[in-house]
Structures are given as structure tokens and as C-alpha cells.
Motif scaffolding. Structure first.
Motif, PDB file in Angstrom:
ATOM      1  N   TRP A 217     -11.247 -26.425 -43.567  1.00 19.26           N
ATOM      2  CA  TRP A 217     -10.140 -25.470 -43.464  1.00 19.26           C
ATOM      3  C   TRP A 217     -10.264 -24.651 -42.182  1.00 19.26           C
ATOM      4  CZ3 TRP A 217      -5.866 -25.620 -46.266  1.00 19.26           C
ATOM      5  CH2 TRP A 217      -5.887 -26.251 -47.515  1.00 19.26           C
ATOM      6  N   ASN A 220      -9.218 -26.730 -39.215  1.00 17.77           N
ATOM      7  CA  ASN A 220      -7.760 -26.812 -39.168  1.00 17.77           C
ATOM      8  C   ASN A 220      -7.171 -25.602 -38.450  1.00 17.77           C
ATOM      9  OD1 ASN A 220      -5.124 -28.010 -40.325  1.00 17.77           O
ATOM     10  ND2 ASN A 220      -5.059 -25.910 -41.055  1.00 17.77           N
ATOM     11  N   ALA A 221      -7.682 -24.400 -38.767  1.00 17.88           N
ATOM     12  CA  ALA A 221      -7.214 -23.177 -38.105  1.00 17.88           C
ATOM     13  C   ALA A 221      -7.574 -23.177 -36.622  1.00 17.88           C
ATOM     14  CB  ALA A 221      -7.803 -21.949 -38.798  1.00 17.88           C
ATOM     15  N   ALA A 224      -5.212 -25.273 -34.630  1.00 20.22           N
ATOM     16  CA  ALA A 224      -3.925 -24.587 -34.431  1.00 20.22           C
ATOM     17  C   ALA A 224      -4.017 -23.587 -33.282  1.00 20.22           C
ATOM     18  CB  ALA A 224      -3.505 -23.884 -35.723  1.00 20.22           C
ATOM     19  N   MET A 245      -5.077 -31.350 -35.753  1.00 20.43           N
ATOM     20  CA  MET A 245      -4.652 -30.447 -36.829  1.00 20.43           C
ATOM     21  C   MET A 245      -3.858 -31.214 -37.882  1.00 20.43           C
ATOM     22  SD  MET A 245      -2.192 -27.085 -36.679  1.00 20.43           S
ATOM     23  CE  MET A 245      -1.835 -26.193 -38.200  1.00 20.43           C
ATOM     24  N   ALA A 249      -5.018 -31.467 -41.712  1.00 24.02           N
ATOM     25  CA  ALA A 249      -4.134 -30.908 -42.738  1.00 24.02           C
ATOM     26  C   ALA A 249      -3.737 -31.978 -43.751  1.00 24.02           C
ATOM     27  CB  ALA A 249      -2.894 -30.298 -42.088  1.00 24.02           C
ATOM     28  N   SER A 254      -2.598 -30.177 -47.347  1.00 25.36           N
ATOM     29  CA  SER A 254      -1.964 -28.870 -47.159  1.00 25.36           C
ATOM     30  C   SER A 254      -0.606 -29.071 -46.483  1.00 25.36           C
ATOM     31  CB  SER A 254      -2.848 -27.968 -46.295  1.00 25.36           C
ATOM     32  OG  SER A 254      -2.197 -26.748 -46.000  1.00 25.36           O
ATOM     33  N   ASP A 256       1.917 -27.073 -45.902  1.00 25.99           N
ATOM     34  CA  ASP A 256       2.319 -26.021 -44.966  1.00 25.99           C
ATOM     35  C   ASP A 256       1.674 -26.225 -43.600  1.00 25.99           C
ATOM     36  OD1 ASP A 256       2.314 -23.708 -47.663  1.00 25.99           O
ATOM     37  OD2 ASP A 256       4.058 -24.463 -46.585  1.00 25.99           O
ATOM     38  N   ASP A 257       0.377 -26.564 -43.601  1.00 25.73           N
ATOM     39  CA  ASP A 257      -0.307 -26.809 -42.334  1.00 25.73           C
ATOM     40  C   ASP A 257       0.183 -28.095 -41.672  1.00 25.73           C
ATOM     41  OD1 ASP A 257      -3.291 -25.440 -43.750  1.00 25.73           O
ATOM     42  OD2 ASP A 257      -1.964 -24.533 -42.276  1.00 25.73           O
ATOM     43  N   GLN A 258       0.548 -29.091 -42.482  1.00 22.65           N
ATOM     44  CA  GLN A 258       1.114 -30.317 -41.918  1.00 22.65           C
ATOM     45  C   GLN A 258       2.431 -30.015 -41.199  1.00 22.65           C
ATOM     46  OE1 GLN A 258       1.085 -33.912 -44.530  1.00 22.65           O
ATOM     47  NE2 GLN A 258      -0.151 -32.664 -45.911  1.00 22.65           N
ATOM     48  N   GLU A 260       3.334 -27.159 -39.882  1.00 26.79           N
ATOM     49  CA  GLU A 260       3.037 -26.420 -38.646  1.00 26.79           C
ATOM     50  C   GLU A 260       2.565 -27.374 -37.549  1.00 26.79           C
ATOM     51  OE1 GLU A 260       0.195 -23.294 -39.109  1.00 26.79           O
ATOM     52  OE2 GLU A 260       0.025 -22.935 -36.957  1.00 26.79           O
TER      53      GLU A 260
END
Length: 547
Positions: A217, A220-221, A224, A245, A249, A254, A256-258, A260
Motif C-alpha cells: 500500500w 502504491n502511494a 502516485a 501504480m 493497485a 483497490s 479507487d487507486d486503479q 487514479e
């Protein structure tokens, strides 16, 4: 942060399991333990047993924790308002004067802050984070809550306050993964405050720590942050981090992250790949919205069925109490039927009135459309023919016809608009209608959440403005690609229009369409800016307040 709440709840459960005095209490324990065992396997079933536990149990701490669990399930499913409701219920069962309750109180306030952040209500989120701080006794949890507070300040543009908090927590002895999170957020804040600040080395340091700790996680951040940082300086590097990312994701499941990551890929990828990523984005976004809507309905249905089952059990238990209770139940039933009948009658009346109003609106809409399609277009056709005849160019009749055309065209803009809860679909259909074999129209960020707090007047004006821009594009731009991006920044909606056409030569001319556009954007307190200095094409920025 949700992982911390799960750990905290588990600690409290182990310390608060007491010996029950009777068979009824043992059954309550079974519900709670059953719900806990299903939490990571079947969220719907876990939600059911947690809620069932809250309807039977008298242990205030465990009941509060059950509501906290329910809130996490709702938040994970995208039901932020439902999560807030459950968290507020949880706080009602917790006592600020009992130290054993403090950690549960703190995590509830922190989660209320996170749901408010999801809803982009940053000021409210800041208040909840402040409420949480006095109840933390664990340094890691305290620093994590402070990190969230700094996040809220950052989103509000109060960078100095955010930086001050980050400096404090980075000097504390916290877990390695938490240190990497605080460091990465700290660097992003300094970069947002000063676009010339070189945050790259520290971003990479945080990513290295997260890779060593196997913190997916966190990685992933970091991807981004790095994609955003290198977007303008090193687009190729930004593209690589956006791709990483998206892969991470996807592995984390996830959505939401996908989404983004896909937005970044659409912006950074070559033209040939943009269409593919946009198609993936649209499908994922549609399926996510559908799943979240279904989840909200499912949670409401579970609560209804549980309450119904509880009511049925109470009726069965009181059947042996005699005729007095039967009379009470009968009277209650009569009252309930009367109330239900009254409510249904009012709803039916309202529905009939609404249908009548919609019929009127539809008739007016058809009339205004006919004014535009028949009268205005007919007049325009006559004007075009007369303009092509040299002997009639200066004839005053042409000016009169043009005046009638403008009046009929203005009438067509005043048609009433029925309230539409799915405004994003209307905008999608409107803009996509201008796509053709020669012109590709791409939309980014046009989600249902974007328009939730926008007034009906603003929606109507924005719809007209976008329609006018697309009509001008279709008539004059000769563009093959048109991209319209929607985003919310604090309390404003920003719309960016870009095409690769011939642009506007000689500057923006104040014709009727652009004059109306300027008037409309001013009516809702917004602004519109035309960038005619680009090498090719046209860029237009539209901004207006949410409400």
C-alpha cells in the motif's frame, strides 16, 4: 488507517470478553464472534451479525465496537454517509470518562475524519482529527492521527501548518513503515508549496523503505507521488511510475487507486494508448459506481430485515401475556395502517403532481426545441442564401431576419430543465454526441460524486456552456481530438477543454454564443478563460463554485 482500527478493536475485544450470566448473553457473544470471523471473508454477513449484536447486547463498549466494525465495512464499500452514521451511533455507547473506552473513541473520531476527507469536506475532517488527539495514548496511533490532520491542512492549502506537524512526527520514534509514510507526505506538501522544490530524492527514499518492508500500500502511494512530481519535468519517468501504480493497485484490488492511476496514464501515455486506457477507466468507473450503489442498498436491507426479525420475535414472546397485549398490538396495527395509508396517499399525490409538472416541462421543452430546430434553423438557412446574393447583401430585410434568428435562438436556450439526479450521464451523452469518425471526444473525471453538491441552476448553465463550446468546435475547429477534464478542488469545480484544431485566429471575438457563455458563467459566480497562445489548438478553463 483502517488496519489500525481493526487491531484496536481486536485488542479491546480480548480484554472485554466477560463471563455471561445466562443463555441469552451467550447467544449475544456468538453473534459478535461470528461477525468477527466473517469480517475478512464475507462483509455482508459480518455486517448482519454485528448489527444483530447491537440490537440485543447491553455491553456499551462491545456495542460501540460493533458499530465501528460496521462503519469500516461501509467505508470500504464506498458508503461514506452510512459509515458516518454508524460511527456516531458507536460514540453514543462510549464514555469519555472511562479510560478503557479512550482508544475506541479516538479511532471513531479519526475514522469520521477520514470519511469526511473522502467527501472532500476538509474543514469538518480537521475538527474530527482534533477531537481524536486527546484520547490517544499510543505514540504510533497519535502520530498517524497527526499525519491525517496535516493532510487536511494540506488539502485546505495551509501548507505551513501541515509542514510544522510533519516535522514534529518525523522526529518521533515510530515504526519504519509509518516513518516512510510521513516522509513521503512531508515531501509532497513542500513540493506543493513550492513547485521548484526537488522532492524526488526523498520520495525515492520513502519508496526504498516501503519496498524493503514489503509495504505494498505504501509503494502504491509512492508511485502516485513520483508520477505527479515527474509529470512536467520528466514525463517518461512519470509514465513508468503511473504504470507501476496501476499494476500495484490492481494486485491490491483497490479500484479507487486503479482509477487514479488510469487518469495519470491517460494524461501521460502516447495518443495510441490513451484510447485504450480511457476505455478501461470508463468500464471500471461504471462498475465501481454500480457496486457501491448496490452495497448501500444491501446495508439498508440488512438493517431492515434484522429489525423486522426482532419485531416478530417480540410479538411471539408476548402472545402469552393475555388479551390486553393483543388489544395493544391490534391498536398499534390500526395506527400503523392509518399512518402508512396517510403516507402512501401523500406520496401518491406528490407523484401525480410531479408527473404533471414533468409533462408541462416536457411540453415546454418540445416547444423550445421546435423554436430552435424549425424557426431558428430555418431563418439561418434563409440568411445564408441571402448573404450569397450580392444584390441583397445590404438589404435591411436581412438585418431584420438576423434579429428574428437571434431572438428565436435565445428562446431555445430558456427551456426548463427537469431535475436529474444522474447529471453526469446527461453531460456524457451531450459531449459524446459531438464525436464522429473524424473527431474523438474524451471525458475524464465526469463522475456522479462531482455533481452531487452542484445547484440545479449551475448544472443548467454549465450544460449550455459546454454545448456552445462543442458546437463552435464542430463548426470551426477542424479538431480530431477533444479532451474535457472535470475535477473538484476544494469548493470549486474546474473544467478543462482542450482540442488540437486550428484554434482561434486573431483572438476571441465576442459573438452571440460567446457573449451568452460569459453571461451564463457570471450568473453562477464562475470564470472562463480562453488560452489562444498555444502552438496548436485551443485550451479553455472553466471554474465555478460548488454551491
Amino acid at each position: 488507517m483502517k488496519n489500525y482500527l481493526i487491531i484496536i478493536l481486536s485488542i479491546f475485544i480480548s480484554t472485554c470478553n466477560k463471563e455471561r450470566k445466562n443463555e441469552h448473553s451467550n447467544r449475544q457473544d456468538v453473534y459478535f464472534l461470528k461477525a468477527e470471523s466473517l469480517y475478512n471473508k464475507n462483509s455482508d454477513s459480518a455486517f448482519y451479525y454485528f448489527y444483530r449484536f447491537t440490537t440485543l447486547n447491553r455491553d456499551s463498549l462491545l456495542t460501540g465496537q460493533a458499530f465501528s466494525y460496521m462503519a469500516l465495512i461501509q467505508s470500504n464499500a464506498g458508503d461514506n454517509y452510512g459509515a458516518q452514521e454508524s460511527l456516531i451511533h458507536s460514540l453514543k455507547y462510549l464514555n469519555k470518562n472511562i479510560k478503557d473506552h479512550w482508544l475506541s473513541i479516538a479511532t471513531n473520531y479519526n475514522e469520521l475524519g477520514l470519511t469526511s476527507m473522502n467527501l472532500k469536506d476538509y474543514k469538518t475532517a480537521l475538527g474530527y482529527f482534533n477531537n481524536a488527539l486527546p484520547f490517544y495514548t499510543n505514540l504510533n496511533y497519535l502520530c498517524s492521527a497527526l499525519n491525517n490532520k496535516a493532510w487536511a491542512y494540506r488539502e485546505l492549502g495551509q501548507y505551513n501548518k501541515a509542514i510544522k506537524i510533519y516535522k514534529y512526527i518525523l522526529n518521533q520514534k515510530v515504526d519504519t513503515t509509518e516513518y516512510a509514510r510521513f516522509l513521503s507526505n512531508f515531501e509532497k506538501t513542500k513540493w506543493l508549496q513550492n513547485s521548484n522544490y526537488n522532492a524526488g530524492p526523498q520520495f525515492l527514499k520513502a519508496l526504498q523503505i516501503r519496498s524493503i518492508e514489503n509495504d505494498h500500500w505504501g509503494q502504491n502511494a509512492s508511485y502516485a507521488h513520483l508520477a505527479d512530481f515527474y509529470e512536467k519535468k520528466m514525463p517518461d519517468s512519470a509514465l513508468i511510475y503511473a504504470q507501476k501504480m496501476y499494476l500495484t493497485a490492481t494486485k491490491l484490488n483497490s479500484p479507487d487507486d486503479q482509477l487514479e492511476a488510469l487518469q495519470k496514464l491517460i494524461k501521460l501515455s502516447p495518443a495510441k494508448e490513451t484510447k485504450y486506457f480511457f476505455s478501461v477507466y470508463e468500464k471500471l468507473n461504471d462498475s465501481l459506481q454500480t457496486a457501491r450503489s448496490a452495497a448501500k442498498n444491501q446495508f439498508a436491507l440488512i438493517r431492515y430485515e434484522t429489525e423486522k426479525s426482532k419485531a416478530d420475535n417480540l410479538v411471539l414472546q408476548k402472545d402469552n401475556d393475555g388479551k390486553r397485549y393483543q388489544i395493544i398490538i391490534l391498536a398499534f396495527g390500526i395506527v400503523l395502517i392509518s399512518v402508512t395509508g396517510t403516507v402512501l396517499y401523500k406520496k401518491r399525490k406528490q407523484r401525480i403532481e410531479l408527473q404533471a409538472q414533468n409533462t408541462i416541462r416536457e411540453n415546454k421543452l418540445k416547444t423550445s426545441q421546435k423554436v430552435h430546430d424549425v424557426v431558428a434553423n430555418g431563418l439561418y438557412k434563409i440568411m445564408s442564401k441571402l448573404d450569397n446574393q450580392e444584390t441583397l447583401k445590404n438589404n435591411p430585410v436581412i438585418n431584420e431576419i438576423e434579429e428574428l434568428y437571434e431572438q428565436s435562438r435565445d428562446l431555445s436556450y430558456e427551456k426548463p430543465r427537469p431535475k436529474n439526479p444522474h447529471f453526469h450521464e446527461k453531460i456524457f451523452d451531450l459531449l459524446k454526441s459531438f464525436a464522429s469518425e473524424n473527431t474523438r471526444v474524451i471525458l475524464v473525471g465526469n463522475s456522479i460524486q462531482l455533481w452531487e453538491q452542484v445547484s440545479e441552476q449551475a448544472k443548467e448553465e454549465i450544460q449550455h456552456i459546454l454545448q456552445e463550446l462543442m458546437v463552435n468546435m464542430s463548426k470551426h475547429s477542424q479538431a480530431s481530438d477533444v479532451v474535457i477534464r472535470f475535477e473538484q478542488a476544494q469548493q470549486k469545480i474546474n473544467i478543462s477543454y482542450t482540442d488540437n484544431g486550428i484554434g482561434i485566429r486573431g483572438g476571441v471575438q465576442p459573438n452571440n454564443g460567446l457573449t451568452n457563455t460569459g453571461t451564463r458563467i457570471e450568473a453562477i459566480g464562475g470564470t472562463i478563460t480562453f488560452d489562444t497562445k498555444v502552438e496548436k489548438g485551443l485550451k479553455i478553463q472553466i471554474s465555478f463554485p460548488v454551491s
